[in-house]
Design an enzyme around this catalytic site. Structure first.
Site, mmCIF file in Angstrom:
data_model
loop_
_atom_site.group_PDB
_atom_site.id
_atom_site.type_symbol
_atom_site.label_atom_id
_atom_site.label_comp_id
_atom_site.label_asym_id
_atom_site.label_seq_id
_atom_site.Cartn_x
_atom_site.Cartn_y
_atom_site.Cartn_z
ATOM 1 N N TYR A 29 -4.766 1.131 15.883
ATOM 2 C CA TYR A 29 -3.574 1.237 16.722
ATOM 3 C C TYR A 29 -3.872 0.972 18.195
ATOM 4 C CZ TYR A 29 -1.108 2.821 12.637
ATOM 5 O OH TYR A 29 -0.528 2.857 11.394
ATOM 6 N N ARG A 64 0.845 -1.197 0.000
ATOM 7 C CA ARG A 64 0.000 0.000 0.000
ATOM 8 C C ARG A 64 0.878 1.244 0.000
ATOM 9 N NH1 ARG A 64 -3.177 2.597 4.898
ATOM 10 N NH2 ARG A 64 -4.078 4.329 3.744
ATOM 11 N N HIS A 79 -3.394 10.936 1.294
ATOM 12 C CA HIS A 79 -2.861 10.640 2.628
ATOM 13 C C HIS A 79 -2.300 11.950 3.205
ATOM 14 C CE1 HIS A 79 -1.368 7.128 5.262
ATOM 15 N NE2 HIS A 79 -1.078 8.228 5.931
ATOM 16 N N ASN A 95 -7.817 1.047 9.992
ATOM 17 C CA ASN A 95 -6.509 1.339 10.570
ATOM 18 C C ASN A 95 -6.666 1.267 12.080
ATOM 19 O OD1 ASN A 95 -5.870 1.944 7.946
ATOM 20 N ND2 ASN A 95 -5.276 4.070 8.321
ATOM 21 N N GLU A 153 -7.867 7.973 6.614
ATOM 22 C CA GLU A 153 -8.206 8.535 7.925
ATOM 23 C C GLU A 153 -8.759 9.954 7.867
ATOM 24 O OE1 GLU A 153 -4.920 8.055 10.622
ATOM 25 O OE2 GLU A 153 -5.020 5.880 10.527
ATOM 26 N N GLU A 211 -3.822 -0.613 8.220
ATOM 27 C CA GLU A 211 -2.661 -0.173 9.005
ATOM 28 C C GLU A 211 -2.764 -0.764 10.400
ATOM 29 O OE1 GLU A 211 -1.799 4.049 9.371
ATOM 30 O OE2 GLU A 211 -2.274 4.370 7.249
HETATM 31 C C1 FCB Z 1 -1.744 6.677 11.137
HETATM 32 C C2 FCB Z 1 -1.358 7.305 9.807
HETATM 33 C C3 FCB Z 1 -0.013 6.875 9.309
HETATM 34 C C4 FCB Z 1 1.012 6.761 10.419
HETATM 35 C C5 FCB Z 1 0.451 5.944 11.565
HETATM 36 C C6 FCB Z 1 1.418 5.731 12.701
HETATM 37 O O1 FCB Z 1 -2.695 7.467 11.773
HETATM 38 O O2 FCB Z 1 -2.303 6.976 8.822
HETATM 39 O O3 FCB Z 1 0.390 7.782 8.313
HETATM 40 O O4 FCB Z 1 1.421 8.004 10.812
HETATM 41 O O5 FCB Z 1 -0.713 6.541 12.056
#
Ligand code: FCB
Length: 452
Positions: free
Chosen positions: A303, A86, A130, A301, A175, A361
């Protein structure tokens, strides 16, 4: 919550044969070569050059010099045995705000890059936006100005015609929460505004641009698969109190449902509209139908979960994010919660007719250092990866149709407002020499994917 056994070892055979194994990258974070071949400034060039905006005072002007080293970088992905990759296109390499015609050098770069992926067995996944809006568009109001939607569609039209014979997977936006809210509400990201109503107008226009791009991409690309990548967070209450549990519902309506609901034809959530009151964006006729354009997949995405408390004084949600001490955290301070990924994917699959899901992500930042012999033994990142793949497996078992996983990221890179202080790569980048060293996590990922 879906019950799951994240400690059960993962095997390659836990995943379907056609499962996509990839890495995610983005143009501004890796390309560098900021003024090469006709590229003009984006809002991130301007923002990062403004003192005080990026923690280490750095910019993406050099980054990983991927613009010149892309072959070596794609080789890394191929050597890991990945089958997908990607990347995003820098809009400012294509249109400079003066010429009506696209910049041939910019088109040629992405052509080479895509050919390079195909030659290495990597299925290209292209993100069209992006975060690196052309500065000349920001000068005319940026995403708040609906003329930016038209400019975006023109750029999308050109790129999908140019690459559509070779690139079948298109992500309209990465995002939009970050584009809108970090860019215009908390001001942590470019262009650095601090106004909720502005952020919500930006958000609306970004979503409209997504919705209008979907049929355009389909018209230009035979067999296109089109989607959007959202930053989604499971929201958890800090305590069992009724007040904190209600705070979760309020927090969720802006963080997650503000995007998911309109994308799936439900409009902005009533509760969110009540909370933001007059700050809600004005939709023009047809906007909500446009936003609800049917997609082929949803990119998730993920985290970390957000933990919230009831905070009556906080406008508009009356919630506050807290950081409980007793959680495992990455070097960046982000909570490590593989269970959060299981819950999130299961929730999306349960509540929305999302079709195929992709983890577009997922990754972690730690303070890596090469050993005396040059090896980078990032055991914590490797374990994060293993546990989140186990979470993906368990979400699939719980019924979430997840068809691929893209680790963030192939390389250490320019991490926005954190500059080069945060390393997310499966590959270590020594910035002064630009030498790449695959970390233990990257070696593990490769061995796992290849089935060694
Ligand atoms: C996400 C972003 C990516 C990167 C990660 C750690 O929010 O999409 O560009 O910065 O975090």
């Amino acid at each position: 919550m879906t019950s799951t056994d994240l400690t059960k070892p993962i095997r390659r055979s836990d995943f379907a044969d056609g499962f996509l194994w990839g890495v995610s990258t983005s143009a501004y974070q890796i390309e560098g070569a900021a003024d090469v071949d006709g590229r003009v400034p984006s809002i991130w060039d301007t923002f990062s050059a403004t003192p005080g905006k990026v923690r280490d005072g750095s910019t993406g002007a050099a980054a990983c010099d991927h613009y010149h080293r892309w072959e070596e970088d794609l080789d890394l992905a191929r050597e890991m045995g990945l089958n997908s990759y990607r990347f995003s296109i820098a809009w400012t390499r294509i249109f400079n705000g003066v010429d009506e015609r696209p910049n041939a050098a910019g088109l040629a770069f992405y052509s080479r890059l895509v050919d390079g992926m195909l030659a290495r067995g990597l299925q290209p996944w292209c993100t069209l936006y992006h975060w690196d809006l052309p500065q000349y568009l920001q000068d005319r109001g940026g995403w708040e100005n609906r003329a930016t939607i038209d400019a975006y569609l023109r750029y999308v039209d050109v790129m999908t015609r140019h690459l559509g014979g070779r690139v079948k997977h298109w992500i309209t936006h990465n995002e939009p929460w970050c584009t809108a809210m970090h860019g215009n509400w908390d001001g942590m990201h470019a262009p650095g505004n601090k106004s909720l109503p502005l952020a919500l107008r930006v958000c609306h226009n970004v979503l409209v641009s997504h919705g209008l791009a979907v049929p355009l991409i389909r018209a230009n690309v035979p067999d296109a698969k089109v989607g959007i990548a959202l930053s989604l967070h499971p929201i958890k209450a800090a305590s069992d109190s009724a007040a904190d549990r209600e705070a979760v519902v309020r927090h969720d309506v802006l963080r997650n449902r503000w995007f998911l609901d309109p994308l799936f034809g439900r409009g902005y959530p009533e509760l969110a509209l009540r909370l933001v009151g007059d700050d809600a964006p004005a939709a023009m006729e047809g906007d909500m139908d446009a936003i609800a354009a049917r997609c082929d997949f949803l990119g998730v995405n993920y985290y970390f979960p957000e933990v919230v408390v009831d905070a009556p004084e906080q406008y508009p949600l009356r919630t506050a994010i807290v950081h409980p001490q007793d959680r495992e955290r990455t070097g960046f301070g982000w909570e490590v919660s593989p269970q959060g990924l299981v819950d999130l994917l299961a929730r999306v699959a349960r509540e929305y007719p999302a079709g195929d899901l992709y983890v577009t992500e997922n990754g972690s930042s730690y303070d890596d250092h090469p050993d005396a012999d040059g090896a980078v033994n990032d055991t914590a990142r490797r374990d994060y990866l293993i546990r989140h793949l186990a979470a993906t497996r368990d979400a699939i078992a719980a019924g979430a149709p997840v068809k691929g996983y893209f680790a963030w990221s192939l390389l250490d890179n320019f991490e926005w407002a954190e500059g080069y202080l945060r390393r997310f790569g499966l590959t270590y980048v020594d910035y002064p020499t630009q030498r790449r060293t695959v970390k233990q996590s990257g070696r593990w990922y490769g061995a796992f994917v290849r089935g060694d």
